[in-house]
Design a protein around this motif. Structure first.
Motif, PDB file in Angstrom:
ATOM      1  N   MET A  37       0.804  -1.225  -0.110  1.00  0.00           N
ATOM      2  CA  MET A  37       0.086  -0.064   0.159  1.00  0.00           C
ATOM      3  C   MET A  37       0.673   1.162  -0.063  1.00  0.00           C
ATOM      4  O   MET A  37       1.951   1.187   0.157  1.00  0.00           O
ATOM      5  N   ASP A  38       0.288   2.424  -0.111  1.00  0.00           N
ATOM      6  CA  ASP A  38       0.791   3.769  -0.196  1.00  0.00           C
ATOM      7  C   ASP A  38       1.825   3.971   1.143  1.00  0.00           C
ATOM      8  O   ASP A  38       2.699   4.757   1.050  1.00  0.00           O
ATOM      9  N   ASP A  39       1.579   3.319   2.070  1.00  0.00           N
ATOM     10  CA  ASP A  39       2.365   3.583   3.498  1.00  0.00           C
ATOM     11  C   ASP A  39       3.601   2.874   3.583  1.00  0.00           C
ATOM     12  O   ASP A  39       4.387   2.811   4.389  1.00  0.00           O
ATOM     13  N   GLY A  40       3.623   2.006   2.262  1.00  0.00           N
ATOM     14  CA  GLY A  40       4.866   1.099   2.261  1.00  0.00           C
ATOM     15  C   GLY A  40       5.011  -0.215   2.921  1.00  0.00           C
ATOM     16  O   GLY A  40       6.005  -0.817   2.896  1.00  0.00           O
ATOM     17  N   LYS A  41       3.868  -0.514   3.679  1.00  0.00           N
ATOM     18  CA  LYS A  41       3.795  -1.943   4.200  1.00  0.00           C
ATOM     19  C   LYS A  41       3.072  -2.804   3.369  1.00  0.00           C
ATOM     20  O   LYS A  41       2.358  -2.390   2.339  1.00  0.00           O
ATOM     21  N   GLU A  42       3.322  -3.929   3.434  1.00  0.00           N
ATOM     22  CA  GLU A  42       2.616  -5.179   2.713  1.00  0.00           C
ATOM     23  C   GLU A  42       1.570  -5.782   3.490  1.00  0.00           C
ATOM     24  O   GLU A  42       1.958  -6.118   4.671  1.00  0.00           O
ATOM     25  N   TYR A  43       0.547  -5.943   3.122  1.00  0.00           N
ATOM     26  CA  TYR A  43      -0.501  -6.610   3.582  1.00  0.00           C
ATOM     27  C   TYR A  43      -1.212  -7.710   2.961  1.00  0.00           C
ATOM     28  O   TYR A  43      -1.240  -7.654   1.785  1.00  0.00           O
ATOM     29  N   PRO A  44      -1.964  -8.442   3.798  1.00  0.00           N
ATOM     30  CA  PRO A  44      -2.526  -9.759   2.983  1.00  0.00           C
ATOM     31  C   PRO A  44      -3.894  -8.990   2.136  1.00  0.00           C
ATOM     32  O   PRO A  44      -4.414  -8.001   2.482  1.00  0.00           O
ATOM     33  N   LEU A  45      -4.161  -9.339   0.825  1.00  0.00           N
ATOM     34  CA  LEU A  45      -5.052  -9.085   0.097  1.00  0.00           C
ATOM     35  C   LEU A  45      -6.241  -9.883   0.016  1.00  0.00           C
ATOM     36  O   LEU A  45      -6.270 -11.206  -0.337  1.00  0.00           O
ATOM     37  N   VAL A  46      -7.459  -9.416   0.348  1.00  0.00           N
ATOM     38  CA  VAL A  46      -8.639 -10.244   0.214  1.00  0.00           C
ATOM     39  C   VAL A  46      -9.547  -9.498  -0.895  1.00  0.00           C
ATOM     40  O   VAL A  46      -9.872  -8.561  -0.569  1.00  0.00           O
ATOM     41  N   ARG A  47     -10.109 -10.038  -2.002  1.00  0.00           N
ATOM     42  CA  ARG A  47     -10.790  -9.550  -2.814  1.00  0.00           C
ATOM     43  C   ARG A  47     -12.522  -9.960  -2.566  1.00  0.00           C
ATOM     44  O   ARG A  47     -12.640 -11.066  -2.144  1.00  0.00           O
ATOM     45  N   VAL A  48     -13.033  -8.935  -2.769  1.00  0.00           N
ATOM     46  CA  VAL A  48     -14.507  -8.979  -2.392  1.00  0.00           C
ATOM     47  C   VAL A  48     -15.352  -8.629  -3.582  1.00  0.00           C
ATOM     48  O   VAL A  48     -14.950  -7.898  -4.224  1.00  0.00           O
ATOM     49  N   GLU A  49     -16.508  -9.297  -3.927  1.00  0.00           N
ATOM     50  CA  GLU A  49     -17.361  -8.858  -5.180  1.00  0.00           C
ATOM     51  C   GLU A  49     -17.938  -7.689  -4.841  1.00  0.00           C
ATOM     52  O   GLU A  49     -18.085  -7.069  -5.872  1.00  0.00           O
ATOM     53  N   ILE A  50     -18.345  -7.112  -3.627  1.00  0.00           N
ATOM     54  CA  ILE A  50     -19.248  -5.893  -3.573  1.00  0.00           C
ATOM     55  C   ILE A  50     -18.750  -5.130  -2.086  1.00  0.00           C
ATOM     56  O   ILE A  50     -18.229  -5.846  -1.331  1.00  0.00           O
ATOM     57  N   SER A  51     -18.721  -3.931  -2.106  1.00  0.00           N
ATOM     58  CA  SER A  51     -18.019  -3.223  -1.093  1.00  0.00           C
ATOM     59  C   SER A  51     -19.029  -1.892  -0.986  1.00  0.00           C
ATOM     60  O   SER A  51     -19.981  -1.881  -1.839  1.00  0.00           O
ATOM     61  N   SER A  52     -18.690  -0.825  -0.114  1.00  0.00           N
ATOM     62  CA  SER A  52     -19.706   0.175  -0.166  1.00  0.00           C
ATOM     63  C   SER A  52     -19.385   1.174  -1.218  1.00  0.00           C
ATOM     64  O   SER A  52     -20.199   1.970  -1.715  1.00  0.00           O
ATOM     65  N   ASP A  53     -18.440   0.917  -1.923  1.00  0.00           N
ATOM     66  CA  ASP A  53     -18.161   1.539  -3.136  1.00  0.00           C
ATOM     67  C   ASP A  53     -18.810   1.081  -4.357  1.00  0.00           C
ATOM     68  O   ASP A  53     -19.043   2.243  -5.372  1.00  0.00           O
ATOM     69  N   SER A  54     -19.248   0.006  -4.283  1.00  0.00           N
ATOM     70  CA  SER A  54     -20.113  -0.587  -5.560  1.00  0.00           C
ATOM     71  C   SER A  54     -21.680  -0.837  -5.188  1.00  0.00           C
ATOM     72  O   SER A  54     -22.491  -1.201  -6.330  1.00  0.00           O
ATOM     73  N   HIS A  55     -21.759  -0.916  -3.977  1.00  0.00           N
ATOM     74  CA  HIS A  55     -23.110  -1.481  -3.801  1.00  0.00           C
ATOM     75  C   HIS A  55     -24.266  -0.341  -3.862  1.00  0.00           C
ATOM     76  O   HIS A  55     -24.069   0.707  -3.717  1.00  0.00           O
ATOM     77  N   PRO A  56     -25.202  -0.852  -4.770  1.00  0.00           N
ATOM     78  CA  PRO A  56     -26.421   0.162  -5.068  1.00  0.00           C
ATOM     79  C   PRO A  56     -26.782   1.046  -3.960  1.00  0.00           C
ATOM     80  O   PRO A  56     -27.300   2.184  -3.966  1.00  0.00           O
ATOM     81  N   PHE A  57     -26.982   0.473  -2.552  1.00  0.00           N
ATOM     82  CA  PHE A  57     -27.742   1.283  -1.528  1.00  0.00           C
ATOM     83  C   PHE A  57     -26.743   2.478  -1.342  1.00  0.00           C
ATOM     84  O   PHE A  57     -27.139   3.660  -0.999  1.00  0.00           O
ATOM     85  N   TYR A  58     -25.428   2.258  -1.353  1.00  0.00           N
ATOM     86  CA  TYR A  58     -24.602   3.204  -0.712  1.00  0.00           C
ATOM     87  C   TYR A  58     -24.285   4.247  -2.123  1.00  0.00           C
ATOM     88  O   TYR A  58     -24.053   5.297  -1.714  1.00  0.00           O
ATOM     89  N   THR A  59     -24.287   3.860  -3.337  1.00  0.00           N
ATOM     90  CA  THR A  59     -23.995   4.857  -4.235  1.00  0.00           C
ATOM     91  C   THR A  59     -25.052   5.328  -4.986  1.00  0.00           C
ATOM     92  O   THR A  59     -25.086   6.476  -5.748  1.00  0.00           O
ATOM     93  N   GLY A  60     -26.483   4.905  -4.542  1.00  0.00           N
ATOM     94  CA  GLY A  60     -27.433   5.754  -5.074  1.00  0.00           C
ATOM     95  C   GLY A  60     -28.014   5.289  -6.268  1.00  0.00           C
ATOM     96  O   GLY A  60     -29.057   5.981  -6.953  1.00  0.00           O
ATOM     97  N   ARG A  61     -27.362   4.350  -7.094  1.00  0.00           N
ATOM     98  CA  ARG A  61     -27.756   3.750  -8.288  1.00  0.00           C
ATOM     99  C   ARG A  61     -28.641   2.625  -8.217  1.00  0.00           C
ATOM    100  O   ARG A  61     -28.184   1.546  -8.758  1.00  0.00           O
ATOM    101  N   GLN A  62     -29.917   2.516  -7.748  1.00  0.00           N
ATOM    102  CA  GLN A  62     -30.491   1.468  -7.274  1.00  0.00           C
ATOM    103  C   GLN A  62     -31.437   1.094  -8.659  1.00  0.00           C
ATOM    104  O   GLN A  62     -31.963   2.033  -9.265  1.00  0.00           O
ATOM    105  N   LYS A  63     -31.631  -0.129  -8.793  1.00  0.00           N
ATOM    106  CA  LYS A  63     -32.267  -0.699 -10.002  1.00  0.00           C
ATOM    107  C   LYS A  63     -33.865  -0.676  -9.741  1.00  0.00           C
ATOM    108  O   LYS A  63     -34.393  -1.658  -8.713  1.00  0.00           O
ATOM    109  N   PHE A  64     -34.884  -0.083 -10.254  1.00  0.00           N
ATOM    110  CA  PHE A  64     -36.128  -0.128 -10.145  1.00  0.00           C
ATOM    111  C   PHE A  64     -37.055  -0.773 -11.184  1.00  0.00           C
ATOM    112  O   PHE A  64     -38.064  -0.890 -11.259  1.00  0.00           O
TER     113      PHE A  64
END
Length: 85
Positions: A37-64
């Protein structure tokens, strides 16, 4: 806490597979992948399918459109149209 029965709690980077958004959080999740990461440390990486950045509830792009499609299918199935109202 009893010793030896709890998983190791450490910092992990979660990455949204859809948007690429990354954030560091404490977790017991482990991974074979790591990321620097930017802080220079190495971290374990866990990939997730959805987060607050892509979930329609948080982004306001809900499908009606699903509700509209259901109503249209009902009207078609039972022969309702704007003329019959």
């Amino acid at each position: 806490m009893k010793k030896g029965i709890h998983p190791d709690y450490h910092e992990v980077v979660f990455q949204d597979s859809t948007t690429g958004y990354k954030f560091i959080s404490g977790s017991t999740q482990t991974s074979d992948e790591t990321i620097k990461m930017d802080d220079g440390k190495e971290y374990p990486l866990v990939r997730v399918e959805i987060s607050s950045d892509s979930h329609p509830f948080y982004t306001g792009r809900q499908k009606f459109n699903q509700v509209d499609g259901t109503v249209d299918r009902f009207n078609k199935k039972y022969g309702f149209s704007d003329d019959n109202k």
